[in-house]
Write an enzyme that holds these catalytic residues in place. Structure first.
Site, mmCIF file in Angstrom:
data_model
loop_
_atom_site.group_PDB
_atom_site.id
_atom_site.type_symbol
_atom_site.label_atom_id
_atom_site.label_comp_id
_atom_site.label_asym_id
_atom_site.label_seq_id
_atom_site.Cartn_x
_atom_site.Cartn_y
_atom_site.Cartn_z
ATOM 1 N N GLU A 44 23.797 -1.885 -79.180
ATOM 2 C CA GLU A 44 24.199 -2.914 -80.138
ATOM 3 C C GLU A 44 25.711 -3.042 -80.095
ATOM 4 O O GLU A 44 26.426 -2.068 -80.346
ATOM 5 C CB GLU A 44 23.752 -2.572 -81.558
ATOM 6 C CG GLU A 44 24.123 -3.667 -82.557
ATOM 7 C CD GLU A 44 23.836 -3.299 -84.005
ATOM 8 O OE1 GLU A 44 23.838 -4.224 -84.840
ATOM 9 O OE2 GLU A 44 23.632 -2.101 -84.297
ATOM 10 N N GLU A 69 31.258 -0.133 -82.030
ATOM 11 C CA GLU A 69 31.980 -0.749 -83.141
ATOM 12 C C GLU A 69 33.450 -0.388 -83.015
ATOM 13 O O GLU A 69 33.792 0.784 -82.850
ATOM 14 C CB GLU A 69 31.426 -0.257 -84.479
ATOM 15 C CG GLU A 69 32.210 -0.706 -85.699
ATOM 16 C CD GLU A 69 32.261 -2.216 -85.838
ATOM 17 O OE1 GLU A 69 33.386 -2.744 -85.986
ATOM 18 O OE2 GLU A 69 31.199 -2.856 -85.792
ATOM 19 N N ASP A 118 31.588 -12.207 -84.624
ATOM 20 C CA ASP A 118 32.656 -13.088 -85.109
ATOM 21 C C ASP A 118 32.575 -14.421 -84.359
ATOM 22 O O ASP A 118 32.611 -14.429 -83.127
ATOM 23 C CB ASP A 118 34.012 -12.419 -84.861
ATOM 24 C CG ASP A 118 35.151 -13.119 -85.591
ATOM 25 O OD1 ASP A 118 35.110 -14.362 -85.722
ATOM 26 O OD2 ASP A 118 36.089 -12.428 -86.019
ATOM 27 N N ASP A 154 24.136 -16.312 -88.202
ATOM 28 C CA ASP A 154 23.907 -17.310 -89.246
ATOM 29 C C ASP A 154 24.734 -18.554 -88.984
ATOM 30 O O ASP A 154 24.631 -19.536 -89.719
ATOM 31 C CB ASP A 154 24.299 -16.746 -90.607
ATOM 32 C CG ASP A 154 25.799 -16.525 -90.702
ATOM 33 O OD1 ASP A 154 26.340 -15.797 -89.827
ATOM 34 O OD2 ASP A 154 26.441 -17.076 -91.604
ATOM 35 N N GLU A 192 23.029 -5.913 -92.621
ATOM 36 C CA GLU A 192 23.559 -6.146 -93.961
ATOM 37 C C GLU A 192 23.924 -7.617 -94.152
ATOM 38 O O GLU A 192 23.638 -8.218 -95.189
ATOM 39 C CB GLU A 192 24.797 -5.272 -94.210
ATOM 40 C CG GLU A 192 24.507 -3.783 -94.336
ATOM 41 C CD GLU A 192 24.547 -3.057 -93.002
ATOM 42 O OE1 GLU A 192 24.496 -1.824 -93.012
ATOM 43 O OE2 GLU A 192 24.620 -3.731 -91.948
ATOM 44 N N TYR A 193 24.579 -8.209 -93.140
ATOM 45 C CA TYR A 193 24.954 -9.620 -93.219
ATOM 46 C C TYR A 193 23.714 -10.507 -93.317
ATOM 47 O O TYR A 193 23.685 -11.486 -94.068
ATOM 48 C CB TYR A 193 25.767 -10.021 -91.987
ATOM 49 C CG TYR A 193 27.219 -9.663 -92.041
ATOM 50 C CD1 TYR A 193 28.072 -10.237 -92.985
ATOM 51 C CD2 TYR A 193 27.770 -8.748 -91.140
ATOM 52 C CE1 TYR A 193 29.406 -9.913 -93.037
ATOM 53 C CE2 TYR A 193 29.113 -8.412 -91.189
ATOM 54 C CZ TYR A 193 29.928 -8.996 -92.136
ATOM 55 O OH TYR A 193 31.263 -8.673 -92.189
#
Length: 212
Positions: A44, A69, A118, A154, A192-193
């Site tokens: 990921e 990350e 992003d 999204d 979470e988003y």
């Protein structure tokens, strides 16, 4: 989004090198040795606070998961979630996705997840988008020929851009969902988003693709 500084993060990183792997490039082509098995490797990119990777690792214990990350303050939060889960099939790397080829050998990865990356909406920042062609080149090199690239967002603008980018690069689109939660995939693990945006009625877009 600016992340709140965590003064304890450096100490946490030093004390948990079994989970957040330092000098991760040393494990290039050796990740299965680190996990101690021959299970598939799923990566990921942009693992955030860890909800997705923990959920996936719990759902698929026969798969090894590696979360990348860059943000120190975020990756330590993800690591805490991993510790609380008690799962042994997760490792984390604090690294920039641009350095993917330093971390993984050709064909070493079976699936790559891009979750709520992003969008970098300004045209001058196009090359920073994780679905820009230079990133696709990196994914193609490290992915097994049958491996999947799975992208969720999204942001409709980023999704439309990414579909075009995938198509122009020559990827084969296996699935395109314009409202993932309406489609009701029982195997979908939310980030979470994703929980936040979905609760507001925002559609979630997902694409599964393979390099042709």
């Amino acid at each position: 989004m600016r992340q709140r500084n965590k003064p304890w993060a450096d100490d946490f990183l030093r004390e948990n090198t079994d989970l957040i792997i330092p000098n991760a490039n040393e494990y290039k082509n050796k990740w299965k040795d680190l996990f101690g098995n021959d299970s598939p490797i799923h990566v990921e990119i942009g693992t955030g606070k860890g909800q997705f990777i923990v959920g996936m690792a719990r759902q698929y214990p026969h798969i090894n998961f590696i979360g990348i990350e860059l943000s120190k303050s975020v990756i330590v939060t993800a690591a805490q979630k991993v510790q609380e889960s008690g799962l042994s099939n997760i490792r984390l790397i604090q690294e920039n996705a641009e350095n993917l080829l330093e971390l993984f050998m050709e064909n070493e990865v079976d699936t790559i997840y891009l979750n709520f990356s992003d969008p970098w909406p300004k045209n001058r920042h196009e090359k920073r988008r994780l679905t820009f062609r230079t990133f696709l080149e990196r994914y193609e090199e490290v992915l097994h020929p049958s491996g999947e690239l799975i992208f969720k967002t999204d942001n409709r603008g980023l999704f439309e851009y990414s579909l075009v980018s995938f198509s122009e690069y020559g990827l084969l689109l296996k699935e395109v969902s314009l409202d993932l939660h309406r489609d009701d995939d029982p195997e979908n693990i939310m980030t979470e988003y994703e929980e936040k945006f979905s609760a507001k009625g925002q559609p979630i877009y997902r694409c599964k693709a393979v390099f042709n």
